[in-house]
Design a protein around this motif. Structure first.
Motif, PDB file in Angstrom:
ATOM      1  N   CYS A   1       1.365  -1.310   0.371  1.00 27.04           N
ATOM      2  CA  CYS A   1      -0.011  -0.001   0.528  1.00 27.04           C
ATOM      3  C   CYS A   1       0.641   1.265   0.555  1.00 27.04           C
ATOM      4  N   ILE A   2       2.428   1.280   0.828  1.00 28.10           N
ATOM      5  CA  ILE A   2       2.689   2.538   0.953  1.00 28.10           C
ATOM      6  C   ILE A   2       3.424   2.312   0.050  1.00 28.10           C
ATOM      7  N   MET A   3       4.216   1.588  -1.140  1.00 28.68           N
ATOM      8  CA  MET A   3       4.235   1.801  -2.527  1.00 28.68           C
ATOM      9  C   MET A   3       3.291   2.160  -3.317  1.00 28.68           C
ATOM     10  N   GLU A   4       2.621   1.505  -3.673  1.00 34.52           N
ATOM     11  CA  GLU A   4       1.179   2.123  -4.448  1.00 34.52           C
ATOM     12  C   GLU A   4       1.070   3.412  -4.625  1.00 34.52           C
ATOM     13  N   ARG A   5       0.265   3.575  -2.903  1.00 33.10           N
ATOM     14  CA  ARG A   5       0.057   5.144  -2.832  1.00 33.10           C
ATOM     15  C   ARG A   5       0.296   6.332  -1.542  1.00 33.10           C
ATOM     16  N   GLY A   6       0.902   6.157  -0.918  1.00 32.98           N
ATOM     17  CA  GLY A   6       1.686   6.779  -0.551  1.00 32.98           C
ATOM     18  C   GLY A   6       1.813   6.437   0.961  1.00 32.98           C
ATOM     19  N   GLU A   7       2.710   6.945   1.843  1.00 33.09           N
ATOM     20  CA  GLU A   7       1.785   6.217   3.640  1.00 33.09           C
ATOM     21  C   GLU A   7       1.009   6.788   4.346  1.00 33.09           C
ATOM     22  N   GLU A   8       0.568   8.190   3.559  1.00 34.23           N
ATOM     23  CA  GLU A   8      -0.412   9.048   4.022  1.00 34.23           C
ATOM     24  C   GLU A   8      -1.889   8.710   4.003  1.00 34.23           C
ATOM     25  N   ASN A   9      -1.824   7.719   3.059  1.00 35.30           N
ATOM     26  CA  ASN A   9      -3.156   6.881   2.534  1.00 35.30           C
ATOM     27  C   ASN A   9      -3.372   5.645   2.636  1.00 35.30           C
ATOM     28  N   CYS A  10      -2.368   4.788   3.606  1.00 29.66           N
ATOM     29  CA  CYS A  10      -2.869   3.625   4.405  1.00 29.66           C
ATOM     30  C   CYS A  10      -2.722   3.501   5.814  1.00 29.66           C
ATOM     31  N   GLY A  11      -3.281   4.535   6.421  1.00 27.70           N
ATOM     32  CA  GLY A  11      -3.669   4.618   8.043  1.00 27.70           C
ATOM     33  C   GLY A  11      -3.352   2.755   8.368  1.00 27.70           C
ATOM     34  N   PRO A  12      -5.397   3.012   8.462  1.00 26.69           N
ATOM     35  CA  PRO A  12      -5.532   1.463   8.267  1.00 26.69           C
ATOM     36  C   PRO A  12      -4.626   0.308   8.546  1.00 26.69           C
ATOM     37  N   LEU A  13      -4.157   0.011   7.572  1.00 28.05           N
ATOM     38  CA  LEU A  13      -2.926  -1.098   7.253  1.00 28.05           C
ATOM     39  C   LEU A  13      -1.944  -0.994   8.249  1.00 28.05           C
ATOM     40  N   ILE A  14      -1.355   0.061   8.113  1.00 30.80           N
ATOM     41  CA  ILE A  14      -0.483   0.191   8.936  1.00 30.80           C
ATOM     42  C   ILE A  14      -0.807   0.405  10.742  1.00 30.80           C
ATOM     43  N   GLU A  15      -1.437   0.567  10.782  1.00 31.87           N
ATOM     44  CA  GLU A  15      -2.487   0.989  12.216  1.00 31.87           C
ATOM     45  C   GLU A  15      -2.637  -0.801  12.295  1.00 31.87           C
ATOM     46  N   LYS A  16      -3.211  -1.536  11.706  1.00 36.42           N
ATOM     47  CA  LYS A  16      -3.085  -3.099  11.589  1.00 36.42           C
ATOM     48  C   LYS A  16      -2.299  -4.176  12.051  1.00 36.42           C
ATOM     49  N   HIS A  17      -0.794  -3.713  11.284  1.00 29.70           N
ATOM     50  CA  HIS A  17       0.397  -4.257  11.312  1.00 29.70           C
ATOM     51  C   HIS A  17       0.591  -4.140  12.632  1.00 29.70           C
ATOM     52  N   LYS A  18       0.351  -2.761  13.356  1.00 30.89           N
ATOM     53  CA  LYS A  18       1.027  -2.169  14.711  1.00 30.89           C
ATOM     54  C   LYS A  18       0.447  -3.276  15.426  1.00 30.89           C
ATOM     55  N   GLN A  19      -0.897  -3.340  15.468  1.00 30.08           N
ATOM     56  CA  GLN A  19      -2.011  -4.058  16.665  1.00 30.08           C
ATOM     57  C   GLN A  19      -1.080  -5.264  16.406  1.00 30.08           C
ATOM     58  N   CYS A  20      -0.820  -6.377  15.369  1.00 30.67           N
ATOM     59  CA  CYS A  20      -0.661  -7.693  14.995  1.00 30.67           C
ATOM     60  C   CYS A  20       0.984  -7.288  16.203  1.00 30.67           C
ATOM     61  N   MET A  21       1.154  -6.440  15.597  1.00 29.53           N
ATOM     62  CA  MET A  21       3.136  -6.391  16.264  1.00 29.53           C
ATOM     63  C   MET A  21       2.766  -6.535  17.569  1.00 29.53           C
ATOM     64  N   ARG A  22       1.908  -5.417  18.339  1.00 27.90           N
ATOM     65  CA  ARG A  22       1.865  -5.565  19.820  1.00 27.90           C
ATOM     66  C   ARG A  22       1.508  -6.861  20.222  1.00 27.90           C
ATOM     67  N   ASP A  23       0.328  -7.456  19.800  1.00 28.60           N
ATOM     68  CA  ASP A  23      -0.193  -8.711  19.936  1.00 28.60           C
ATOM     69  C   ASP A  23       0.454 -10.011  20.082  1.00 28.60           C
ATOM     70  N   MET A  24       1.904  -9.467  18.644  1.00 30.19           N
ATOM     71  CA  MET A  24       2.649 -10.230  19.040  1.00 30.19           C
ATOM     72  C   MET A  24       3.828 -10.861  20.071  1.00 30.19           C
ATOM     73  N   GLY A  25       4.030  -9.202  21.340  1.00 31.60           N
ATOM     74  CA  GLY A  25       4.760  -8.829  22.258  1.00 31.60           C
ATOM     75  C   GLY A  25       5.451  -7.764  22.139  1.00 31.60           C
ATOM     76  N   PHE A  26       5.546  -7.470  21.017  1.00 31.33           N
ATOM     77  CA  PHE A  26       6.262  -5.812  21.065  1.00 31.33           C
ATOM     78  C   PHE A  26       5.560  -5.052  20.899  1.00 31.33           C
ATOM     79  N   ASN A  27       6.641  -4.301  21.855  1.00 31.15           N
ATOM     80  CA  ASN A  27       6.176  -2.477  22.375  1.00 31.15           C
ATOM     81  C   ASN A  27       6.338  -1.509  21.068  1.00 31.15           C
ATOM     82  N   ILE A  28       4.996  -1.609  20.639  1.00 28.76           N
ATOM     83  CA  ILE A  28       5.002  -0.453  19.261  1.00 28.76           C
ATOM     84  C   ILE A  28       4.633   0.816  20.218  1.00 28.76           C
TER      85      ILE A  28
END
Length: 78
Positions: A51-78
């Motif tokens: 998404c970031i490569m195709e549309r730019g970071e500013e247009n991918c907020g929901p996918l960025i947050e989804k990945h951050k939540q996955c990382m938190r669920d795995m035990g990372f401090n994001i």
């Protein structure tokens, strides 16, 4: 020679004083991630990066947050 050991502060407490146990949600014992950050959440990472490569970071907020939540669920401090 200046290496005297003083009494432990806990030993100085009266018998009626109790130290409360750590509360849930504190840094008592956080679970360590089972893998490195680069290997965690490959599906959400792939979607986010595409998404970031195709549309730019500013247009991918929901996918960025989804990945951050996955990382938190795995035990990372994001």
């Amino acid at each position: 020679m200046g290496n005297s050991v003083s009494a432990s502060p806990v030993a100085a407490l009266p018998a009626s004083v109790e130290v409360p146990p750590p509360q849930a949600g504190t840094d008592a014992k956080k679970e360590k991630p089972k893998c490195k950050a680069c290997c965690a959440c490959p599906e959400t990472k792939r979607e986010r990066d595409a998404c970031i490569m195709e549309r730019g970071e500013e247009n991918c907020g929901p996918l960025i947050e989804k990945h951050k939540q996955c990382m938190r669920d795995m035990g990372f401090n994001i």
